[in-house]
Design an enzyme around this catalytic site. Structure first.
Site, mmCIF file in Angstrom:
data_model
loop_
_atom_site.group_PDB
_atom_site.id
_atom_site.type_symbol
_atom_site.label_atom_id
_atom_site.label_comp_id
_atom_site.label_asym_id
_atom_site.label_seq_id
_atom_site.Cartn_x
_atom_site.Cartn_y
_atom_site.Cartn_z
ATOM 1 N N ARG A 200 43.674 41.280 40.795
ATOM 2 C CA ARG A 200 43.571 40.002 40.086
ATOM 3 C C ARG A 200 43.705 38.866 41.094
ATOM 4 N NH1 ARG A 200 47.138 37.952 34.881
ATOM 5 N NH2 ARG A 200 48.920 38.417 36.239
ATOM 6 N N ASP A 480 56.808 36.834 34.491
ATOM 7 C CA ASP A 480 55.925 36.187 35.450
ATOM 8 C C ASP A 480 55.697 34.759 34.981
ATOM 9 O OD1 ASP A 480 54.023 36.283 33.441
ATOM 10 O OD2 ASP A 480 52.694 37.694 34.476
#
Length: 572
Positions: A200, A480
């Site tokens: 990613r 996150d």
């Protein structure tokens, strides 16, 4: 203190001829500066692969070519996001399915790509940043795939970004093993036999300020994608897999078209067949939820499906609707997957993905094992199991976990389908635009505890991020950036609309959130494991205007980024 060095003082010139399906590079680079501390070392172990091996002239030339070719389109698409927000705030725009793409949605003939090698079965996907120890642990986990993350779970320090590339380069070549005084890290098998890796890159909104092209920072998306692709694409195909990606934070199908054009140019540049690249798109923004079908269409031969990025999706719903009092959300614990707008988003995603022949991936189980408390750990794992069983029943083809210990639960649940995936099963959805905007949550409330929870999580995540860590255990969850964003947006929204607290009857004001913030900073600073080296005061400086409702930044990560940049571009 990190040194500022001009690593590659190129004196060349650039020229390119680009058409949608054709690109010819005729000259090399000029006006490129790389700011790098060549004495920096990996966090966990030295590697025979150096920064110079990653930032070769050829690799950097390729990345800069992508940037120069596509950056103006990237910038325009980011401007488009703000134009839509301005119209939303003025009441001149309402979210709906696009009339101009009706033919795409109504045409039954087109399909996404057939699953690529290593991607047919994705029952369990683990995620985490490309730190060397976490990379080894993730590859050793009993999962199907591993999303290696340069985005929300990785603070984009220079070391994290460049040594993340080093670590991936080494892992793909079976040379990632290393020792620390406490532990030896070794892959349990050859990379070819381990979970399939999807990378990613950072989102279109981010820049890499350590690489300056023509006086501007390079696109972080193209920097992350380009270096990984250039060094590893052929090697990945050679071992029977391929260059696979997760694409974050998109808000429009034209942003997916931009990625598709990047993929075509990249594959042409290295002589690779188009369609070798595959990408799963995270549907984690409200605008993208109205364009799921168009996003798959734009990627088509490169599509590996869609993923329910649920925490970022909640963040985006609040962000885009933040100025509308009809869409105020309650405490985060009340915003579950059964909320009407969340359930509609999931049902629409699965139906579209399967009708178009691609994977529909479930969301993150962020729980981590709770040591020394068997009852609490059992309860947490039961919650994970229930979440995964719900996803399987809805029609997902697999799901995410944040910790290797959760992979057994995820595997056990999704293995029940008896096939590699359930793309063949197309559930009825019939989701209207109004369903995606139905943010009413019965019995939902805003409380003082909700304020404290948001402030605590936001502060703890931001403080760790400022110290270079983007993957942070808080309250037995691996957090996150998405959950910190939810915290910030909710507090802004509650202050702006003067929400009344259920427990005290008090109205949420800027002064109230500031007072509790100051209490939290004092408490967390006192408990910090790094003592006076903690960055809670710095985090609070950035957090304060956001939670007072005085300012709203598009992203925390871009708000904080200059604090972790090694060399400021203003010094050039």
């Amino acid at each position: 203190m990190l040194k500022r060095l001009q690593a590659y003082p190129y004196r060349c010139s650039y020229s390119a001829v680009f058409a949608r399906h054709s690109l010819q590079v005729t000259q090399m680079l000029e006006n490129v500066q790389v700011l790098v501390d060549v004495d920096s070392t990996p966090r966990f172990a030295p590697s025979k692969t150096t920064v110079a091996d990653i930032l070769t002239p050829d690799a950097l030339s390729f990345v800069v070519l992508l940037h120069r070719t596509f950056d103006e389109r990237r910038r325009q698409l980011l401007r488009n996001r703000q134009e839509i927000q301005t119209k939303l705030d003025s009441g001149a725009y309402k979210f709906d399915f696009l009339s101009e793409t009706r033919n795409i949605r109504e045409n039954p003939a087109w399909q996404g790509a057939v699953p690529a090698p290593g991607l047919a079965e994705r029952h369990s996907e683990i995620t985490g940043p490309p730190l060397r120890n976490m990379l080894v642990n993730a590859l050793n986990a009993p999962v199907s795939t591993y999303m290696t993350d340069f985005e929300d779970s990785a603070a984009p320090t220079w070391d994290n970004c460049v040594y993340g590339q080093v670590n991936l380069y080494d892992a793909i070549r079976d040379q990632v093993a290393f020792k620390t005084p406490r532990k030896e890290y070794t892959l349990r098998d050859s990379f070819a036999s381990l979970p399939t890796v999807l990378v990613r890159p950072r989102g279109w909104h981010m820049e890499e300020k350590h690489v300056i092209v023509d006086g501007r920072p390079i696109s972080a998306s193209l920097f992350d994608f380009g270096l990984y692709f250039f060094h590893n694409a052929h090697k990945l195909v050679e071992i029977g897999k391929g260059p696979y990606f997760y694409l974050p934070k998109m808000e429009h199908h034209l942003e997916a078209r931009l990625w598709n054009d990047v993929f075509n140019v990249a594959q042409d540049y290295i002589g690779m067949s188009r369609g070798t690249v595959r990408a799963t798109v995270l549907i984690e923004t409200l605008p993208a939820a109205f364009q799921m079908e168009e996003i798959i269409f734009e990627l088509r031969a490169h599509s590996a499906g869609l993923n329910c990025g649920r925490w970022d999706y909640i963040f985006s719903v609040i962000k885009r609707l933040r100025n509308d009092p009809a869409h105020v959300l309650p405490d985060r614990d009340h915003v579950t997957m059964t909320a009407p707008f969340m359930d509609a988003y999931v049902r629409r995603l699965i139906e579209i993905c399967h009708r178009r022949g691609v994977h529909a991936m479930g969301g993150m189980a962020a729980q981590i094992p709770i040591k020394n408390d068997t009852a609490a750990n059992d309860a947490a794992m039961a919650k994970v199991r229930a979440d995964k069983e719900r996803e399987l029943a809805k029609g997902h083809d697999g799901s995410w976990v944040a910790h290797p210990a959760l992979s057994a639960i995820c595997n056990e649940v999704f293995d029940k389908m008896g096939t590699a995936n359930q793309i063949h099963s197309i559930p009825a959805a019939n989701v209207a635009a109004s369903d995606l905007l139905n943010t009413r949550i019965p019995n939902g409330a805003v409380t003082t505890a909700g304020i404290r929870q948001n402030l605590s999580i936001g502060l703890q995540y931001m403080e760790a991020w400022l110290r270079g860590s983007g993957c942070v255990p808080i309250n037995n969850l691996m957090e996150d950036a998405a959950t910190a964003e939810v915290s910030r947006c909710q507090l802004y929204q509650w202050v702006k609309h003067g929400v009344k607290l259920q427990d005290t009857g008090e109205v949420v004001t800027a002064d109230l959130t500031q007072r509790i913030l100051e209490e939290q900073v004092a408490e967390l600073s006192k408990k910090s494991p790094v003592g006076d080296a903690n960055k809670f005061a710095l985090a609070a400086k950035y957090f304060l205007p956001e939670i007072r409702g005085e300012k709203f930044s598009e992203f925390l990560t871009t708000l904080l980024y200059d604090e972790i940049v090694t060399a400021k571009t203003s010094r050039l």
